[in-house]
Design a protein around this motif. Structure first.
Motif, PDB file in Angstrom:
ATOM      1  N   ALA A  13       0.811  -1.225   0.000  1.00 16.99           N
ATOM      2  CA  ALA A  13       0.000   0.000   0.000  1.00 16.99           C
ATOM      3  C   ALA A  13       0.841   1.270   0.000  1.00 16.99           C
ATOM      4  N   SER A  14       2.148   1.153  -0.285  1.00 17.02           N
ATOM      5  CA  SER A  14       2.969   2.365  -0.285  1.00 17.02           C
ATOM      6  C   SER A  14       2.727   3.210  -1.531  1.00 17.02           C
ATOM      7  N   ARG A  15       2.206   2.599  -2.584  1.00 17.47           N
ATOM      8  CA  ARG A  15       1.973   3.371  -3.822  1.00 17.47           C
ATOM      9  C   ARG A  15       0.883   2.690  -4.657  1.00 17.47           C
ATOM     10  N   GLY A  16       0.578   3.280  -5.806  1.00 20.83           N
ATOM     11  CA  GLY A  16      -0.313   2.658  -6.787  1.00 20.83           C
ATOM     12  C   GLY A  16      -1.705   2.362  -6.244  1.00 20.83           C
ATOM     13  N   ILE A  17      -2.216   1.194  -6.625  1.00 23.82           N
ATOM     14  CA  ILE A  17      -3.584   0.813  -6.263  1.00 23.82           C
ATOM     15  C   ILE A  17      -3.721   0.676  -4.741  1.00 23.82           C
ATOM     16  N   GLY A  18      -2.694   0.129  -4.098  1.00 21.91           N
ATOM     17  CA  GLY A  18      -2.749  -0.042  -2.645  1.00 21.91           C
ATOM     18  C   GLY A  18      -2.861   1.292  -1.929  1.00 21.91           C
ATOM     19  N   TYR A  36       4.232  -2.683   3.215  1.00 21.33           N
ATOM     20  CA  TYR A  36       5.080  -2.441   2.049  1.00 21.33           C
ATOM     21  C   TYR A  36       6.328  -3.285   2.241  1.00 21.33           C
ATOM     22  N   ARG A  37       7.145  -3.375   1.177  1.00 20.76           N
ATOM     23  CA  ARG A  37       8.336  -4.230   1.253  1.00 20.76           C
ATOM     24  C   ARG A  37       9.587  -3.459   1.646  1.00 20.76           C
ATOM     25  N   SER A  38       9.872  -2.342   0.914  1.00 22.82           N
ATOM     26  CA  SER A  38      11.191  -1.743   1.099  1.00 22.82           C
ATOM     27  C   SER A  38      11.224  -0.223   1.127  1.00 22.82           C
ATOM     28  N   ASN A  39      10.293   0.433   0.456  1.00 25.09           N
ATOM     29  CA  ASN A  39      10.424   1.877   0.293  1.00 25.09           C
ATOM     30  C   ASN A  39       9.727   2.643   1.433  1.00 25.09           C
ATOM     31  N   THR A  40      10.472   2.819   2.533  1.00 27.18           N
ATOM     32  CA  THR A  40       9.880   3.424   3.738  1.00 27.18           C
ATOM     33  C   THR A  40       9.471   4.877   3.508  1.00 27.18           C
ATOM     34  N   LYS A  60       7.184  -5.430   5.659  1.00 32.65           N
ATOM     35  CA  LYS A  60       7.323  -6.893   5.653  1.00 32.65           C
ATOM     36  C   LYS A  60       7.363  -7.357   4.204  1.00 32.65           C
ATOM     37  N   ASP A  61       8.319  -8.192   3.876  1.00 31.88           N
ATOM     38  CA  ASP A  61       8.349  -8.807   2.546  1.00 31.88           C
ATOM     39  C   ASP A  61       7.439 -10.028   2.582  1.00 31.88           C
ATOM     40  N   ILE A  62       6.254  -9.894   2.017  1.00 36.68           N
ATOM     41  CA  ILE A  62       5.269 -10.985   2.121  1.00 36.68           C
ATOM     42  C   ILE A  62       5.693 -12.223   1.330  1.00 36.68           C
ATOM     43  N   GLY A  63       6.718 -12.074   0.491  1.00 41.56           N
ATOM     44  CA  GLY A  63       7.232 -13.234  -0.257  1.00 41.56           C
ATOM     45  C   GLY A  63       7.958 -14.238   0.637  1.00 41.56           C
ATOM     46  N   ASN A  87      -5.436  -8.100  -0.127  1.00 44.16           N
ATOM     47  CA  ASN A  87      -4.195  -8.656  -0.682  1.00 44.16           C
ATOM     48  C   ASN A  87      -3.955  -8.000  -2.035  1.00 44.16           C
ATOM     49  N   ASN A  88      -3.222  -6.899  -1.975  1.00 44.53           N
ATOM     50  CA  ASN A  88      -2.992  -6.092  -3.183  1.00 44.53           C
ATOM     51  C   ASN A  88      -1.582  -6.251  -3.744  1.00 44.53           C
ATOM     52  N   ALA A  89      -0.577  -6.466  -2.873  1.00 48.40           N
ATOM     53  CA  ALA A  89       0.816  -6.508  -3.352  1.00 48.40           C
ATOM     54  C   ALA A  89       0.966  -7.556  -4.448  1.00 48.40           C
ATOM     55  N   ALA A 156       3.860 -16.260 -16.271  1.00 50.71           N
ATOM     56  CA  ALA A 156       3.747 -16.580 -14.840  1.00 50.71           C
ATOM     57  C   ALA A 156       2.780 -15.623 -14.149  1.00 50.71           C
ATOM     58  N   TYR A 157       2.793 -14.363 -14.609  1.00 46.56           N
ATOM     59  CA  TYR A 157       1.891 -13.359 -14.017  1.00 46.56           C
ATOM     60  C   TYR A 157       0.431 -13.762 -14.276  1.00 46.56           C
ATOM     61  N   GLY A 158       0.109 -14.061 -15.540  1.00 44.38           N
ATOM     62  CA  GLY A 158      -1.264 -14.461 -15.872  1.00 44.38           C
ATOM     63  C   GLY A 158      -1.686 -15.705 -15.101  1.00 44.38           C
ATOM     64  N   SER A 160      -0.437 -16.863 -12.277  1.00 45.97           N
ATOM     65  CA  SER A 160      -0.556 -16.624 -10.825  1.00 45.97           C
ATOM     66  C   SER A 160      -1.888 -15.966 -10.499  1.00 45.97           C
ATOM     67  N   LYS A 161      -2.346 -15.080 -11.380  1.00 40.98           N
ATOM     68  CA  LYS A 161      -3.612 -14.380 -11.118  1.00 40.98           C
ATOM     69  C   LYS A 161      -4.807 -15.303 -11.382  1.00 40.98           C
ATOM     70  N   ALA A 162      -4.684 -16.202 -12.360  1.00 40.91           N
ATOM     71  CA  ALA A 162      -5.762 -17.178 -12.587  1.00 40.91           C
ATOM     72  C   ALA A 162      -5.882 -18.103 -11.376  1.00 40.91           C
ATOM     73  N   PHE A 189      -5.069  -2.479 -17.298  1.00 41.06           N
ATOM     74  CA  PHE A 189      -3.936  -1.578 -17.053  1.00 41.06           C
ATOM     75  C   PHE A 189      -4.387  -0.355 -16.272  1.00 41.06           C
ATOM     76  N   THR A 190      -3.622  -0.053 -15.249  1.00 39.01           N
ATOM     77  CA  THR A 190      -3.963   1.021 -14.320  1.00 39.01           C
ATOM     78  C   THR A 190      -2.740   1.928 -14.196  1.00 39.01           C
ATOM     79  N   GLU A 191      -3.006   3.220 -14.120  1.00 40.04           N
ATOM     80  CA  GLU A 191      -1.917   4.230 -14.128  1.00 40.04           C
ATOM     81  C   GLU A 191      -1.106   4.167 -12.826  1.00 40.04           C
ATOM     82  N   THR A 192      -0.150   3.232 -12.761  1.00 40.84           N
ATOM     83  CA  THR A 192       0.725   3.107 -11.580  1.00 40.84           C
ATOM     84  C   THR A 192       2.152   2.860 -12.083  1.00 40.84           C
ATOM     85  N   GLU A 193       3.064   2.749 -11.108  1.00 38.97           N
ATOM     86  CA  GLU A 193       4.458   2.481 -11.454  1.00 38.97           C
ATOM     87  C   GLU A 193       4.600   1.126 -12.165  1.00 38.97           C
TER      88      GLU A 193
HETATM   89  N1  LIG Z   1      -0.997  -1.440 -12.546  1.00 43.73           N
HETATM   90  C1  LIG Z   1      -1.643  -2.238 -13.356  1.00 43.73           C
HETATM   91  O1  LIG Z   1      -1.731  -1.995 -14.559  1.00 43.73           O
HETATM   92  C2  LIG Z   1      -2.307  -3.502 -12.820  1.00 43.73           C
HETATM   93  C3  LIG Z   1      -3.186  -4.187 -13.665  1.00 43.73           C
HETATM   94  C4  LIG Z   1      -3.806  -5.337 -13.195  1.00 43.73           C
HETATM   95  C5  LIG Z   1      -3.557  -5.779 -11.905  1.00 43.73           C
HETATM   96  N2  LIG Z   1      -2.694  -5.094 -11.100  1.00 43.73           N
HETATM   97  C6  LIG Z   1      -2.447  -5.621  -9.755  1.00 43.73           C
HETATM   98  O2  LIG Z   1      -2.707  -4.630  -8.787  1.00 43.73           O
HETATM   99  C7  LIG Z   1      -1.861  -4.804  -7.657  1.00 43.73           C
HETATM  100  C8  LIG Z   1      -1.155  -3.501  -7.346  1.00 43.73           C
HETATM  101  O3  LIG Z   1      -0.449  -3.091  -8.505  1.00 43.73           O
HETATM  102  P1  LIG Z   1       0.221  -1.634  -8.657  1.00 43.73           P
HETATM  103  O4  LIG Z   1       0.244  -1.336 -10.096  1.00 43.73           O
HETATM  104  O5  LIG Z   1      -0.390  -0.670  -7.705  1.00 43.73           O
HETATM  105  O6  LIG Z   1       1.720  -2.005  -8.192  1.00 43.73           O
HETATM  106  P2  LIG Z   1       2.985  -1.090  -7.893  1.00 43.73           P
HETATM  107  O7  LIG Z   1       2.733   0.337  -8.241  1.00 43.73           O
HETATM  108  O8  LIG Z   1       4.140  -1.796  -8.494  1.00 43.73           O
HETATM  109  O9  LIG Z   1       3.074  -1.189  -6.286  1.00 43.73           O
HETATM  110  C9  LIG Z   1       3.342  -2.441  -5.715  1.00 43.73           C
HETATM  111  C10 LIG Z   1       3.235  -2.356  -4.213  1.00 43.73           C
HETATM  112  O10 LIG Z   1       3.429  -3.692  -3.715  1.00 43.73           O
HETATM  113  C11 LIG Z   1       4.494  -3.691  -2.788  1.00 43.73           C
HETATM  114  N3  LIG Z   1       5.154  -4.996  -2.852  1.00 43.73           N
HETATM  115  C12 LIG Z   1       5.658  -5.646  -3.922  1.00 43.73           C
HETATM  116  N4  LIG Z   1       6.198  -6.828  -3.551  1.00 43.73           N
HETATM  117  C13 LIG Z   1       5.999  -6.914  -2.203  1.00 43.73           C
HETATM  118  C14 LIG Z   1       6.356  -7.879  -1.225  1.00 43.73           C
HETATM  119  N5  LIG Z   1       7.015  -9.004  -1.540  1.00 43.73           N
HETATM  120  N6  LIG Z   1       6.014  -7.627   0.076  1.00 43.73           N
HETATM  121  C15 LIG Z   1       5.347  -6.494   0.431  1.00 43.73           C
HETATM  122  N7  LIG Z   1       4.996  -5.548  -0.470  1.00 43.73           N
HETATM  123  C16 LIG Z   1       5.338  -5.752  -1.762  1.00 43.73           C
HETATM  124  C17 LIG Z   1       5.380  -2.502  -3.177  1.00 43.73           C
HETATM  125  O11 LIG Z   1       6.154  -2.090  -2.046  1.00 43.73           O
HETATM  126  P3  LIG Z   1       7.707  -1.597  -2.241  1.00 43.73           P
HETATM  127  O12 LIG Z   1       7.674  -0.432  -3.168  1.00 43.73           O
HETATM  128  O13 LIG Z   1       8.177  -1.239  -0.871  1.00 43.73           O
HETATM  129  O14 LIG Z   1       8.425  -2.786  -2.856  1.00 43.73           O
HETATM  130  C18 LIG Z   1       4.289  -1.493  -3.570  1.00 43.73           C
HETATM  131  O15 LIG Z   1       3.732  -0.916  -2.394  1.00 43.73           O
HETATM  132  C19 LIG Z   1      -0.914  -5.961  -8.017  1.00 43.73           C
HETATM  133  O16 LIG Z   1      -1.384  -7.163  -7.442  1.00 43.73           O
HETATM  134  C20 LIG Z   1      -1.014  -6.030  -9.525  1.00 43.73           C
HETATM  135  O17 LIG Z   1      -0.747  -7.318 -10.027  1.00 43.73           O
HETATM  136  C21 LIG Z   1      -2.060  -3.963 -11.530  1.00 43.73           C
END
Ligand SMILES: NC(=O)c1ccc[n+]([C@@H]2O[C@H](COP(=O)([O-])OP(=O)(O)OC[C@H]3O[C@@H](n4cnc5c(N)ncnc54)[C@H](OP(=O)(O)O)[C@@H]3O)[C@@H](O)[C@H]2O)c1
Length: 252
Positions: A13-18, A36-40, A60-63, A87-89, A156-158, A160-162, A189-193
């Protein structure tokens, strides 16, 4: 939608959709845990942008296998209970079969499944164990349009999500008697990093052509669907997968 007195944990939840989801829950009165994982610094900026108070960071690195139990336990020791887990990460690694060597291919599959599926399964386990004695809760998993339409350069991404969709639906059945409701949101596709990093300019042009809206989703539009599934009244939608892809891919 009202989330006053609700304790919500959001992974990644440090950025993007979270981040957008954390802001939306906080604006509706929830107390929010930001994993979040690393970017405090980025996570702290997100925390500072939330309405209300009592929100907290959980690095916490949820991996890591032991992380799920630790994260849920730490959240509960701070907040007292867990009402909603989002569960967004997730990660998305390019591994085009025509271009990568075998080690890169195998590494991509292992890492993607570790974060996008196994971590979520482990978090669901510990969240359910905490929610059952409290009379229930909600789990919302963030999937992807890629689960349905294929991901040729990131298979692998597709996959894992299925698998995440299937697991969520199995858990919706298993946990309904415990008043734990499980839903899925599948964005396009969503406007994130993540989108910025994974898309080439040509791919971006192509996807805008595919979209009848001629744009990507905004993170807050995905957050809106997550809040709906977590809200009072959405119980009977358990097991549902909500597409948030601007009609760019319509499944039957
Ligand atoms: N953006 C898209 O186009 C899109 C489309 C379809 C689905 N999604 C899904 O939406 C979700 C969020 O995507 P997003 O685009 O917002 O991603 P994002 O901008 O890349 O942000 C990812 C977030 O997840 C955290 N993260 C990654 N690995 C982690 C780990 N092992 N442990 C804890 N935190 C972890 C990152 O923290 P750090 O920065 O600290 O690593 C960051 O806060 C994902 O599940 C993605 O698959 C995204």
């Amino acid at each position: 939608m009202d989330f006053k007195n609700k304790n919500v944990l959001i992974t990644g939840a440090s950025r993007g959709i979270g981040k957008a989801t954390a802001m939306a829950f906080a604006a509706k009165g929830a107390s929010v845990g930001i994993n979040y994982r690393s970017n405090t610094e980025e996570a702290q900026n997100t925390l500072d942008s939330l309405a209300g108070d009592g929100h907290q960071l959980f690095q916490k690195d949820i991996g890591q296998k032991k992380a799920a139990k630790e994260l849920i336990q730490e959240f509960i020791s701070e907040f007292g209970s867990l009402d909603v887990l989002v569960n967004n990460a997730g990660i998305s690694i390019f591994h085009d079969l025509e271009e990568v060597d075998f080690d890169t291919w195998a590494h991509a599959w292992e890492n993607t499944f570790k974060t996008n599926l196994f971590a979520v399964a482990n978090l669901c386990y510990w969240a359910a164990k905490a929610m059952i004695p409290h009379g229930g809760g909600r789990i919302i998993n963030v999937s992807s349009r890629g689960a349905f339409r294929g991901e040729p350069t990131k298979p692998a991404y597709g996959a894992s999500k299925a698998a995440l969709n299937s697991m969520s639906q199995s858990l919706a059945k298993k946990l309904a008697p415990h008043k734990i409701y499980v839903g899925v949101v599948a964005p396009g596709f969503t406007e994130t990093e993540m989108a910025a990093v994974t898309l080439t300019p040509a791919e971006r042009d192509n996807l805008l052509r595919e979209s009848p809206f001629k744009r990507m989703a905004q993170p807050k539009e995905v957050a809106h669907a997550i809040l709906f599934l977590a809200s009072e009244g959405a119980e009977y939608s358990s097991g549902t997968i909500i597409d948030v892809n601007g009609a760019s891919y319509l499944r039957s």
